[in-house]
Write a protein that holds these residues in place. Structure first.
Motif, mmCIF file in Angstrom:
data_model
loop_
_atom_site.group_PDB
_atom_site.id
_atom_site.type_symbol
_atom_site.label_atom_id
_atom_site.label_comp_id
_atom_site.label_asym_id
_atom_site.label_seq_id
_atom_site.Cartn_x
_atom_site.Cartn_y
_atom_site.Cartn_z
ATOM 1 N N HIS A 219 0.849 -1.194 0.000
ATOM 2 C CA HIS A 219 0.000 0.000 0.000
ATOM 3 C C HIS A 219 0.887 1.247 0.000
ATOM 4 C CE1 HIS A 219 -3.936 -1.922 0.809
ATOM 5 N NE2 HIS A 219 -3.205 -2.837 1.423
ATOM 6 N N PHE A 220 0.725 2.061 -1.043
ATOM 7 C CA PHE A 220 1.417 3.349 -1.129
ATOM 8 C C PHE A 220 0.419 4.483 -1.382
ATOM 9 C CE2 PHE A 220 4.756 0.300 -2.122
ATOM 10 C CZ PHE A 220 5.840 0.795 -1.422
ATOM 11 N N GLU A 221 -0.864 4.234 -1.126
ATOM 12 C CA GLU A 221 -1.898 5.203 -1.484
ATOM 13 C C GLU A 221 -2.249 6.161 -0.346
ATOM 14 O OE1 GLU A 221 -4.342 1.418 -0.398
ATOM 15 O OE2 GLU A 221 -2.286 1.959 -0.992
ATOM 16 N N TYR A 222 -1.449 6.220 0.704
ATOM 17 C CA TYR A 222 -1.695 7.134 1.818
ATOM 18 C C TYR A 222 -2.077 8.530 1.297
ATOM 19 C CZ TYR A 222 -0.892 9.683 6.172
ATOM 20 O OH TYR A 222 -1.053 10.460 7.285
ATOM 21 N N PRO A 223 -3.069 9.208 1.905
ATOM 22 C CA PRO A 223 -3.791 8.895 3.141
ATOM 23 C C PRO A 223 -5.060 8.063 2.948
ATOM 24 C CG PRO A 223 -4.391 11.084 2.420
ATOM 25 C CD PRO A 223 -3.384 10.569 1.420
ATOM 26 N N TYR A 224 -5.200 7.432 1.789
ATOM 27 C CA TYR A 224 -6.430 6.691 1.499
ATOM 28 C C TYR A 224 -6.312 5.199 1.811
ATOM 29 C CZ TYR A 224 -7.279 11.062 -0.911
ATOM 30 O OH TYR A 224 -7.425 12.393 -1.203
ATOM 31 N N ASP A 225 -5.191 4.777 2.383
ATOM 32 C CA ASP A 225 -4.995 3.360 2.665
ATOM 33 C C ASP A 225 -5.841 2.926 3.860
ATOM 34 O OD1 ASP A 225 -3.211 3.304 5.294
ATOM 35 O OD2 ASP A 225 -2.465 4.920 4.020
ATOM 36 N N PRO A 226 -6.088 1.624 3.991
ATOM 37 C CA PRO A 226 -6.972 1.142 5.067
ATOM 38 C C PRO A 226 -6.497 1.476 6.478
ATOM 39 C CG PRO A 226 -6.785 -0.523 3.358
ATOM 40 C CD PRO A 226 -5.797 0.551 3.005
ATOM 41 N N ILE A 227 -5.197 1.464 6.733
ATOM 42 C CA ILE A 227 -4.731 1.771 8.088
ATOM 43 C C ILE A 227 -5.095 3.201 8.463
ATOM 44 C CG2 ILE A 227 -2.657 2.225 9.459
ATOM 45 C CD1 ILE A 227 -1.432 -0.296 8.386
ATOM 46 N N ALA A 230 -8.897 3.697 8.811
ATOM 47 C CA ALA A 230 -9.425 3.110 10.046
ATOM 48 C C ALA A 230 -9.094 3.983 11.250
ATOM 49 C CB ALA A 230 -8.855 1.703 10.233
ATOM 50 N N ASP A 231 -7.937 4.618 11.220
ATOM 51 C CA ASP A 231 -7.499 5.448 12.342
ATOM 52 C C ASP A 231 -8.135 6.836 12.320
ATOM 53 O OD1 ASP A 231 -5.437 6.005 14.564
ATOM 54 O OD2 ASP A 231 -5.032 7.610 13.113
ATOM 55 N N ASP A 232 -8.291 7.408 11.126
ATOM 56 C CA ASP A 232 -8.823 8.777 10.994
ATOM 57 C C ASP A 232 -9.773 8.810 9.794
ATOM 58 O OD1 ASP A 232 -9.204 11.459 11.496
ATOM 59 O OD2 ASP A 232 -7.380 12.108 10.456
ATOM 60 N N PRO A 233 -10.969 8.264 9.949
ATOM 61 C CA PRO A 233 -11.882 8.111 8.808
ATOM 62 C C PRO A 233 -12.152 9.436 8.101
ATOM 63 C CG PRO A 233 -12.703 6.903 10.713
ATOM 64 C CD PRO A 233 -11.550 7.732 11.199
ATOM 65 N N GLY A 234 -12.090 9.374 6.779
ATOM 66 C CA GLY A 234 -12.410 10.536 5.978
ATOM 67 C C GLY A 234 -11.244 11.451 5.666
ATOM 68 N N ARG A 235 -10.057 11.167 6.197
ATOM 69 C CA ARG A 235 -8.917 12.037 5.902
ATOM 70 C C ARG A 235 -8.564 11.945 4.418
ATOM 71 N NH1 ARG A 235 -3.082 11.972 8.948
ATOM 72 N NH2 ARG A 235 -4.499 11.880 10.750
ATOM 73 N N THR A 236 -8.299 13.091 3.811
ATOM 74 C CA THR A 236 -7.870 13.162 2.421
ATOM 75 C C THR A 236 -6.581 13.971 2.349
ATOM 76 O OG1 THR A 236 -8.963 15.248 1.824
ATOM 77 C CG2 THR A 236 -10.321 13.243 1.780
ATOM 78 N N VAL A 237 -6.087 14.160 1.151
ATOM 79 C CA VAL A 237 -4.898 15.003 0.991
ATOM 80 C C VAL A 237 -5.181 16.439 1.411
ATOM 81 C CG1 VAL A 237 -3.805 13.607 -0.793
ATOM 82 C CG2 VAL A 237 -5.478 15.353 -1.449
ATOM 83 N N TYR A 238 -6.451 16.830 1.397
ATOM 84 C CA TYR A 238 -6.830 18.181 1.815
ATOM 85 C C TYR A 238 -7.085 18.273 3.317
ATOM 86 C CZ TYR A 238 -7.666 18.525 -3.200
ATOM 87 O OH TYR A 238 -7.523 18.486 -4.561
ATOM 88 N N GLY A 239 -6.974 17.175 4.011
ATOM 89 C CA GLY A 239 -7.276 17.148 5.436
ATOM 90 C C GLY A 239 -8.678 16.628 5.654
ATOM 91 N N GLY A 240 -9.546 17.524 6.133
ATOM 92 C CA GLY A 240 -10.942 17.153 6.308
ATOM 93 C C GLY A 240 -11.270 16.532 7.645
ATOM 94 N N PHE A 246 -4.717 21.035 8.049
ATOM 95 C CA PHE A 246 -4.110 21.761 6.929
ATOM 96 C C PHE A 246 -3.785 20.849 5.747
ATOM 97 C CE2 PHE A 246 -2.839 24.026 10.850
ATOM 98 C CZ PHE A 246 -3.562 25.195 10.636
ATOM 99 N N GLY A 247 -4.382 19.666 5.737
ATOM 100 C CA GLY A 247 -4.103 18.730 4.664
ATOM 101 C C GLY A 247 -3.072 17.700 5.079
ATOM 102 N N ASP A 248 -2.862 16.726 4.205
ATOM 103 C CA ASP A 248 -1.897 15.660 4.491
ATOM 104 C C ASP A 248 -1.334 15.169 3.164
ATOM 105 O OD1 ASP A 248 -0.367 13.658 5.500
ATOM 106 O OD2 ASP A 248 -1.971 12.652 6.604
ATOM 107 N N THR A 249 -0.273 15.814 2.715
ATOM 108 C CA THR A 249 0.320 15.475 1.420
ATOM 109 C C THR A 249 1.622 14.696 1.545
ATOM 110 O OG1 THR A 249 1.486 17.604 1.331
ATOM 111 C CG2 THR A 249 -0.703 17.502 0.312
ATOM 112 N N VAL A 250 1.994 14.289 2.753
ATOM 113 C CA VAL A 250 3.267 13.581 2.935
ATOM 114 C C VAL A 250 3.074 12.126 2.531
ATOM 115 C CG1 VAL A 250 5.116 12.985 4.532
ATOM 116 C CG2 VAL A 250 3.912 15.160 4.771
ATOM 117 N N SER A 251 3.171 11.887 1.244
ATOM 118 C CA SER A 251 2.907 10.562 0.691
ATOM 119 C C SER A 251 3.389 10.534 -0.746
ATOM 120 C CB SER A 251 1.408 10.245 0.744
ATOM 121 O OG SER A 251 0.668 11.181 -0.024
ATOM 122 N N LEU A 252 3.299 9.385 -1.352
ATOM 123 C CA LEU A 252 3.779 9.235 -2.720
ATOM 124 C C LEU A 252 2.986 10.096 -3.696
ATOM 125 C CD1 LEU A 252 5.703 7.788 -4.666
ATOM 126 C CD2 LEU A 252 4.059 5.907 -4.780
#
Length: 480
Positions: A219-227, A230-240, A246-252
């Motif tokens: 899995h390299f699809e963070y923040p959309y991966d199952p872990i 499950a920990d923070d439902p609904g989180r996207t690259v924009y945050g939410g 402020f978003g979460d872009t630290v990923s591939l």
């Protein structure tokens, strides 16, 4: 311009140079496809030429210290021309303008201030038009991934730059996007990846010593991966979510997703290449170094880092969007010249043939939803397999049995036969070649018969051919 018209190795594995140093022979042995070269002048032309001879696509950035939003100087423009004359196509200039280190001391760096982003975009656009005029591909400025709401904030910078271009240079920017521009990103992904345990389910994660790049479940699809979900439902690259205000872009694919979304919404972009001109999984600094930047995910070690990096490149080739072309690992000396010796990554990549990235003919501008997700690609009336001259034919007959039995193509021995097929018939040619014959195929098939779909498989080892053909059979895909 269509996505498949960009000229590159089709191999997503990349390495970033140390300043003025990169060992191309070593990168070739370790089967890299990109070489990001930061040069002080035109002195790296021979290095770039050497890379191209090895089917490694060079990206050239002329280094300028703390350029801020200043225009590209005339000497740099002259040097870009010299690299282009040598055959280089991919160029980058402005680098991480959201970091203080890229600006003169004391400069205003507020991405919401048009006195800051306006000159940056004006000067970038002029440079991009120059690069396109000489037949090159200019990079949109890369950004560091920072999600803190300050003047460093990545998404604020993306919005600031694109909003200015929308208001001031809408048609000029679209013209650049449609004529060879690409988007540079810097995806440092921390430990935001994992490999499932066998039969353990989507949120299970192998410990580092059990990770294996040759096995599935990555899995390299963070923040959309199952872990993460499950920990923070609904989180996207924009945050939410409250945990990511402020978003979460630290990923591939974090910044890639944000920029692609906004380009599509604001400028009608379909598919523009994205290249990680630096990034990757930050390498351990010694044999005992264990990295775990996010404690929700497994750590990685000196040895597991190699498995994860090899798996990341395969994931880019097989699973990432078609417009994501690869990542240049930061950087050569941190992988090959460390106090603890050479990291295991290179040796691991040498053992594992690269997966070639299939690139469809998606337009730079226009709606691609129907092309990508809705419209099935019908089988052609005629499907041929063509082995280029001097290709090791035994490789094909050793590796292609299942593909041949599944799709039943015809073997084409003489290209002139294609001229006898009525033009109303649909034709596809799967051409199997080494890295040195791709241009020959374009000249002898695509340029002579533009209506024929050319499906190129580039391999340098029989195992690589077997992997690609087996993957097609697995997903029921006749053509790449």
């Amino acid at each position: 311009m269509n996505l498949n018209e960009y000229r590159w190795s089709l191999n997503p594995r990349g390495m970033h140079s140390a300043l003025n140093y990169l060992n191309i022979e070593l990168l070739s042995r370790h089967r890299f496809g990109w070489a990001k070269i930061v040069a002080l002048s035109d002195g790296e032309i021979a290095l770039a030429e050497n890379a191209m001879r090895e089917n490694i696509t060079p990206i050239i950035r002329i280094y300028r210290e703390r350029p801020g939003n200043a225009p590209v100087d005339s000497l740099a423009l002259q040097q870009y021309q010299q690299y282009r004359d040598a055959g280089v196509r991919w160029f980058e200039h402005y680098n991480e303008p959201n970091l203080d280190i890229e600006w003169p001391s004391g400069a205003n760096k507020n991405p919401n201030d048009r006195a800051v982003v306006g000159p940056l975009m004006d000067n970038w656009l002029a440079w991009a038009e120059f690069i396109i005029s000489i037949g090159g591909y200019p990079a949109f400025p890369s950004l560091a991934d920072v999600n803190d709401g300050t003047h460093l904030d990545t998404i604020s910078w993306i919005r600031g730059m694109l909003n200015y271009l929308f208001d001031v240079h809408y048609e000029r920017f679209r013209t650049v996007l449609n004529n060879g521009a690409y988007i540079a990103v810097h995806p440092y992904i921390a430990n935001h990846f994992y490999q499932e345990m066998p039969n353990g389910g989507p949120t299970s994660a192998r410990p580092p010593h059990l990770q294996n790049a040759d096995e599935g479940g990555w899995h390299f699809e963070y923040p959309y991966d199952p872990i993460n979900q499950a920990d923070d439902p609904g989180r996207t690259v924009y945050g939410g979510t409250p945990l990511a205000p402020f978003g979460d872009t630290v990923s591939l694919l974090g910044s890639t997703t944000v920029i692609h979304d906004l380009l599509r919404e604001m400028f009608g972009v379909g598919a523009i290449p994205f290249v990680g001109t630096e990034g990757g999984i930050p390498p351990p600094v010694g044999l005992e170094d264990v990295r775990q930047q996010d404690n929700r995910y497994p750590p990685y070690t000196w040895y597991s880092h190699a498995e994860a990096t090899a798996a990341m490149f395969d994931w880019i080739a097989t699973t990432a969007p078609p417009w994501f072309f690869g990542v240049c690992l930061w950087k050569f000396d941190e992988y090959y010249l460390t106090a603890s010796g050479e990291l295991p990554v290179g040796t691991r990549l040498a053992q594992k043939p690269p997966m070639i990235k299939p690139v469809p003919a998606l337009p730079a501008l226009g709606d691609i939803d129907a092309v990508v997700f809705e419209t099935p690609v019908a089988d052609p009336d005629h499907h041929f397999v063509f082995l280029v001259p001097n290709f090791e034919t035994a490789w094909f007959f050793q590796q292609a049995e299942t593909y041949w039995d599944t799709f039943k193509p015809s073997l084409l021995s003489d290209l002139e036969f294609l001229g006898n097929i009525p033009p109303e018939k649909t034709v596809a040619v799967t051409a199997i070649t080494g890295p040195d014959m791709v241009d020959w195929l374009t000249e002898n098939i695509s340029e002579r018969w533009p209506h024929i779909r050319l499906d190129v498989i580039i391999v340098d080892q029989p195992q690589a051919l077997g992997q690609q053909l087996a993957q097609r059979v697995l997903i029921g895909r006749r053509l790449g």
